[in-house]
Design an enzyme around this catalytic site. Structure first.
Site, PDB file in Angstrom:
ATOM      1  N   ARG A 257      77.701  30.119  -5.549  1.00 31.39           N
ATOM      2  CA  ARG A 257      76.788  29.587  -4.536  1.00 31.39           C
ATOM      3  C   ARG A 257      75.344  29.723  -5.005  1.00 31.39           C
ATOM      4  NH1 ARG A 257      74.379  32.890  -0.143  1.00 31.39           N
ATOM      5  NH2 ARG A 257      73.420  31.525   1.416  1.00 31.39           N
TER       6      ARG A 257
ATOM      7  N   ARG B 211      60.092  30.352  11.142  1.00 32.69           N
ATOM      8  CA  ARG B 211      59.587  31.582  10.541  1.00 32.69           C
ATOM      9  C   ARG B 211      58.172  31.882  11.025  1.00 32.69           C
ATOM     10  NH1 ARG B 211      62.767  33.493   6.457  1.00 32.69           N
ATOM     11  NH2 ARG B 211      64.332  32.053   5.643  1.00 32.69           N
TER      12      ARG B 211
ATOM     13  N   LYS C 201      77.929  24.703   8.154  1.00 32.19           N
ATOM     14  CA  LYS C 201      77.771  26.120   8.458  1.00 32.19           C
ATOM     15  C   LYS C 201      77.638  26.306   9.972  1.00 32.19           C
ATOM     16  CE  LYS C 201      75.052  28.545   5.803  1.00 32.19           C
ATOM     17  NZ  LYS C 201      73.831  28.954   5.065  1.00 32.19           N
TER      18      LYS C 201
ATOM     19  N   THR D  66      79.198  36.444   4.865  1.00 30.54           N
ATOM     20  CA  THR D  66      78.145  37.372   5.283  1.00 30.54           C
ATOM     21  C   THR D  66      78.666  38.773   5.623  1.00 30.54           C
ATOM     22  OG1 THR D  66      77.098  35.456   6.348  1.00 30.54           O
ATOM     23  CG2 THR D  66      76.011  37.567   6.596  1.00 30.54           C
TER      24      THR D  66
END
Length: 472
Positions: free
Chosen positions: A37, A78, A222, A280
């Site tokens: 990945r 962010r 995802k 994860t």
């Protein structure tokens, strides 16, 4: 014996500073990595080009297909830059500002999302830095959002913000994502993971872009927020594969719901015979420690028992101190858990086409006779995909194809080893080709039973067939 057992669950490893040399990549392949990945939140285009070339070179060295997966950064919210880090305590008032609007509060930071104030409501929760800092919206004043700090933490620059349950007005692909997709097509990525998918249209947009660029890559959606969970059926129909991205998903959803959501997604994917990746924090403690926690081992075993197609390592191999050991631990736990059986969710697979029913008959036969192998001659990968989706209990799957790029796209499929091969014109030639390839790999010996699926000429047309034979 365990060393002879063929692992069915795929291992995906993220590349980064800890693993960006050709030597390290070769060692990771030797320890069992199937797909690498590339996290586009990090890494320059030149690094991506160089490292993907390393993977291809090492793949040829080991004589087996190894896949490449590009993971888009996505439209992340962010914080901006701070001159100094700010210590926050429960009860403090903190202000988020957008569009350069100055704040009267000493404790404040800018945000890169212009519609923040518009999307939020009083009482909504704002999570910062992977949920470490929790705040509650008190009021909105123009382009400012004033919040009360609920949990203590340190606010720094460019920290990720999650807005659980809030419908944000962000595009599915940013300008950076589009540039990264072009780079991925140039580097012949086998898979593109689409971050922060919210609905099926997001997947459709990426597919149109890939088709326009001549890429046949697999699209991995995802699942990492509440909108994606709610729209899972439509997303599952649109995507080629699903990734359960438990980092953001565990922040966006109540953490006690995460195991339930994971199991529901895995079951849904097996029902539709779509590949599913569990990602994860599989071995998070091993970023610093040489051995895993017992809880991590159990977490991995549960995902393998549910028969996910692949497990993915992130920071463990990208920046951790023990990347090689992480892969070895994952490989070891997977092999042992696979020997204990699975949850059997594939029994609920939806079989609507004749091709799927033929594959089901072949898998049932293979289970009954404990076939040493199921060989599938495939041009587009569909027949091999169905066989893998039905989760044969004992038999490894060998997908033989004349399309080299198809071999890379089949690597995500459970228990499937792609083999470059020409396509047979008769059943006899198919048996001969399959036996030659399997003997070359030491996969069969005299007396073994083999199931062969293919399309062969029959009365001037093509007909799908199943052949069952015993190796002499």
């Amino acid at each position: 014996m365990e060393q002879l057992q063929k692992r069915k669950t795929r291992i995906i490893a993220t590349l980064g500073p800890a693993t960006d040399s050709e030597e390290k990549i070769g060692e990771l392949i030797a320890r069992g990595v199937d797909i690498f990945r590339f996290n586009m939140s990090h890494g320059s285009p030149d690094w991506i080009r160089r490292t993907s070339a390393f993977v291809r070179a090492q793949s040829r060295r080991f004589g087996r297909s190894v896949g490449l997966l590009l993971d888009t950064q996505g439209p992340a919210i962010r914080t901006g830059d701070l001159a100094n880090r700010l210590e926050l305590h429960p009860g403090d008032i903190f202000t988020f500002t957008v569009r350069g609007d100055p704040s009267v509060d000493e404790r404040s930071v800018s945000v890169n999302y212009d519609d923040l104030a518009q999307d939020l409501r009083v009482g909504d929760v704002v999570l910062v830095d992977n949920g470490v800092i929790q705040m509650k919206v008190l009021e909105k004043q123009g382009f400012r959002v004033r919040c009360e700090v609920v949990t203590p933490g340190v606010m720094g620059s460019r920290r990720h913000i999650n807005l659980p349950g809030v419908r944000v007005n962000l595009p599915p692909l940013t300008k950076k994502d589009l540039q990264d997709i072009d780079l991925g097509v140039e580097c012949q990525m086998d898979y593109f993971a689409l971050s922060f998918v919210r609905e099926a249209n997001d997947v459709d947009l990426l597919r149109q872009i890939l088709i326009a660029r001549g890429s046949k890559a697999i699209i991995v959606a995802k699942i990492e927020d509440q909108a994606a969970v709610q729209n899972l059926p439509q997303i599952l129909d649109a995507a080629d594969a699903i990734m359960i991205a438990r980092g953001d998903l565990g922040i966006e959803c109540p953490f006690e719901e995460l195991p339930i959501i994971q199991r529901r997604i895995v079951k849904s994917c097996l029902q539709k015979m779509k590949p599913v990746i569990v990602a994860t924090h599989l071995l998070e403690s091993m970023t610093q420690n040489p051995v895993p926690t017992r809880a991590e081992i159990t977490d991995i075993a549960n995902a393998v028992y549910e028969q996910a197609d692949a497990l993915m390592l992130s920071g463990e191999t990208a920046a951790g101190r023990y990347p090689l050991e992480c892969v070895s631990v994952l490989d070891r736990v997977i092999r042992r858990t696979e020997r204990s059986g699975g949850a059997g969710y594939a029994a609920f697979a939806e079989l609507t086409e004749d091709q799927q029913k033929l594959a089901s008959a072949a898998v049932h036969l293979a289970d009954q006779v404990r076939a040493a192998a199921i060989c599938v001659f495939t041009r587009q990968g569909k027949l091999a995909a169905v066989v893998a989706g039905l989760r044969p209990r004992y038999s490894p799957i060998y997908a033989l194809s004349g399309e080299e790029d198809l071999c890379g796209r089949l690597l995500l499929r459970y228990g499937t080893e792609p083999i470059p091969s020409r396509y047979p014109m008769t059943q006899e030639e198919g048996i001969s080709l399959a036996e030659e390839e399997l003997r070359k790999r030491g996969a069969i010996s005299s007396g073994d039973k083999v199931i062969l699926l293919s399309e062969v000429p029959l009365r001037g047309e093509r007909a799908r067939s199943v052949v069952f034979y015993q190796v002499e």
